[in-house]
Design an enzyme around this catalytic site. Structure first.
Site, PDB file in Angstrom:
ATOM      1  N   ARG A   1       0.820  -1.216   0.000  1.00  0.00           N
ATOM      2  CA  ARG A   1       0.000   0.000   0.000  1.00  0.00           C
ATOM      3  C   ARG A   1       0.852   1.264   0.000  1.00  0.00           C
ATOM      4  O   ARG A   1       0.424   2.303  -0.524  1.00  0.00           O
ATOM      5  CB  ARG A   1      -0.953  -0.014   1.199  1.00  0.00           C
ATOM      6  CG  ARG A   1      -2.100  -0.997   1.014  1.00  0.00           C
ATOM      7  CD  ARG A   1      -2.988  -1.096   2.220  1.00  0.00           C
ATOM      8  NE  ARG A   1      -4.159  -1.921   1.926  1.00  0.00           N
ATOM      9  CZ  ARG A   1      -5.009  -2.368   2.835  1.00  0.00           C
ATOM     10  NH1 ARG A   1      -4.827  -2.063   4.106  1.00  0.00           N
ATOM     11  NH2 ARG A   1      -6.041  -3.106   2.480  1.00  0.00           N
TER      12      ARG A   1
ATOM     13  N   LYS B   1     -19.903 -17.350   1.784  1.00  0.00           N
ATOM     14  CA  LYS B   1     -21.330 -17.085   1.964  1.00  0.00           C
ATOM     15  C   LYS B   1     -21.942 -16.368   0.772  1.00  0.00           C
ATOM     16  O   LYS B   1     -21.421 -15.359   0.319  1.00  0.00           O
ATOM     17  CB  LYS B   1     -21.546 -16.250   3.232  1.00  0.00           C
ATOM     18  CG  LYS B   1     -21.172 -16.981   4.520  1.00  0.00           C
ATOM     19  CD  LYS B   1     -21.509 -16.140   5.741  1.00  0.00           C
ATOM     20  CE  LYS B   1     -21.214 -16.894   7.033  1.00  0.00           C
ATOM     21  NZ  LYS B   1     -21.575 -16.099   8.228  1.00  0.00           N
TER      22      LYS B   1
ATOM     23  N   GLY C   1     -10.364  -9.203  -1.224  1.00  0.00           N
ATOM     24  CA  GLY C   1      -9.215  -9.575  -0.413  1.00  0.00           C
ATOM     25  C   GLY C   1      -8.754 -11.010  -0.551  1.00  0.00           C
ATOM     26  O   GLY C   1      -7.571 -11.270  -0.797  1.00  0.00           O
TER      27      GLY C   1
ATOM     28  N   GLY D   1     -14.176  -4.251   0.045  1.00  0.00           N
ATOM     29  CA  GLY D   1     -15.559  -3.779   0.013  1.00  0.00           C
ATOM     30  C   GLY D   1     -15.813  -2.808  -1.124  1.00  0.00           C
ATOM     31  O   GLY D   1     -16.873  -2.831  -1.756  1.00  0.00           O
TER      32      GLY D   1
END
Length: 451
Positions: A87, A252, A408, A431
């Site tokens: 990053r 999920k 991720g 996200g």
């Protein structure tokens, strides 16, 4: 091309004619070569980027507040050593560009989740650990202050001359940061005339330092990192080179429902893997043994299958799975057809026949988006599906397809397979990537100035 168009008086010079000539030229230039690009979406093109900012204003000696993501992991041994500088390296191009224009760059970032408390060290603490590494990467001394707004910080910002870098303290030491607090947004706004957003991983959050601050600036622009993310992720689903294939995995289905719904509207083919497939199997009436299932989502899973069929989208469920008698890397394993799972067996990876099918579908596609692992890739014995898909992505890139890895876990899996540099683009946001693929407008992008 321009010379050919404007130097022929017998031809009617028009925008349409120029477009036609450009189209013919690019087809000729790139014929037989690898295709690595596609049109960026209209939404992406509508926002000002950092180069556009430099064209609009003279940045020499000007302060530019730059929202970045310095949320790097630290060594568990000393809570100081940066163990992965990905990053940090990601912000270098934009920062160096601004410095080359003579701007003073004021870096602003959160670090962990201190929840409004001032924590001296560790993952939720001060940003001190990144200073030496940033100074080395930028080849300039980075000065850090111990707050991110207020008189002392404003004085430090005013004292900057030309081509200097100032790092603010962890923005989440203020509880209002995550609530888009106006006082913090205004305080940050007092430090500079211009704002550059280059933290894609937080662009889906309407925080003071990502969205609120923009209205206090003359111009707010996207940095290179954010601009690239918008180009690839928005471009992939809004104006892809077809066929467009999405590979969606993860444990999920509930976390991926909006993504799958959106992709059904845009994709030619969707390949499903991961723990979510067992909820779809149950919707089809299959016995799933001891596999993971979300009973409250079964009906909705069935509706998604029906919707894909109605839209003419090829939604492919695995035809076989790798079973285990317990959730353990050393468990006894077996391969079974999806319709033949029973007893206490649980599915932990997709099977070999499925991978052959996936390979065929990926080979047909020119734009491929991969989000979510195909199995429990953290366990070597159940990583084959995910690693194979990563290899198929790399192979597709070789022949010229646009390949994008977002999320991720899928990013970790591709990097684990050593293929991070073999795909067109790896998204830096989890996200944010999902919400962009869902078609949502990201607050950190919406706040930027129009181009």
């Amino acid at each position: 091309i321009f010379h050919q168009v404007t130097s022929r008086p017998d031809q009617k010079t028009s925008l349409q004619y120029i477009k036609i000539m450009f189209s013919l030229a690019t087809k000729t230039i790139f014929q037989g070569q690898k295709r690595r690009f596609f049109h960026a979406s209209a939404n992406q093109l509508a926002k000002l980027n950092v180069e556009g900012l430099a064209e609009k204003v003279n940045l020499e000696g000007q302060n530019v507040l730059m929202r970045v993501d310095l949320n790097v992991p630290l060594s568990k041994e000393d809570d100081v050593t940066v163990t992965d500088d990905t990053r940090l390296r990601a912000i270098v191009p934009t920062t160096k560009f601004l410095l080359s224009k003579g701007a003073n760059v004021i870096l602003c970032s959160h670090f962990g989740r201190p929840k409004g408390e001032i924590i001296e060290t560790g993952k939720n603490g001060r940003l001190n650990p990144v200073v030496p590494h940033l100074s080395s990467l930028l080849d300039v001394d980075v000065t850090k202050v111990d707050d991110c707004m207020g008189p002392a910080v404003e004085e430090a910002a005013k004292s900057l001359t030309s081509g200097e870098v100032l790092l603010l303290e962890n923005t989440r030491f203020y509880a209002g940061e995550t609530k888009n607090d106006e006082e913090l947004a205004s305080g940050l706004g007092n430090l500079a005339e211009y704002f550059v957003m280059d933290a894609f991983g937080t662009a889906h959050r309407a925080h003071s330092s990502t969205a609120g601050v923009a209205k206090h600036m003359k111009y707010a622009a996207a940095g290179y990192l954010l601009d690239k993310e918008l180009k690839f992720l928005k471009g992939a689903v809004d104006s892809p080179e077809r066929p467009l294939c999405a590979i969606v995995g993860g444990a999920k289905v509930s976390t991926k429902i909006p993504v799958i719904e959106s992709l059904i509207e845009k994709c030619d083919t969707i390949l499903l893997g991961g723990g979510m497939i067992f909820t779809f199997y149950k919707a089809l009436g299959y016995d799933i043994g001891a596999s993971l299932v979300e009973d409250d989502i079964v009906e909705l899973a069935g509706e998604l299958l029906k919707k894909a069929e109605e839209k003419g989208v090829k939604l492919v469920l695995p035809t076989d799975v790798v079973l285990a008698d317990k959730f353990d890397n050393d468990a006894n394993t077996a391969i079974a057809a999806a319709s033949e799972i029973s007893g206490d067996w649980m599915g932990l990876d997709i099977g070999p026949e499925t991978l052959k099918t996936f390979e065929e579908e990926i080979e047909k596609s020119n734009t491929i988006v991969f989000n979510g692992p195909m199995g429990v890739f953290e366990m070597p014995n159940f990583a084959c599906g995910t690693v194979t898909v990563a290899k198929l992505m790399a192979k597709a890139t070789e022949r010229g397809a646009t390949t994008i890895v977002g999320g991720g876990d899928s990013v970790a899996a591709v990097n684990q397979a050593g293929l991070g540099d073999k795909v067109s683009h790896i998204s830096t946001g989890g996200g944010a990537s999902l919400e962009l693929l869902e078609g949502k407008e990201l607050p950190g992008v919406a706040a930027l100035s129009e181009a």
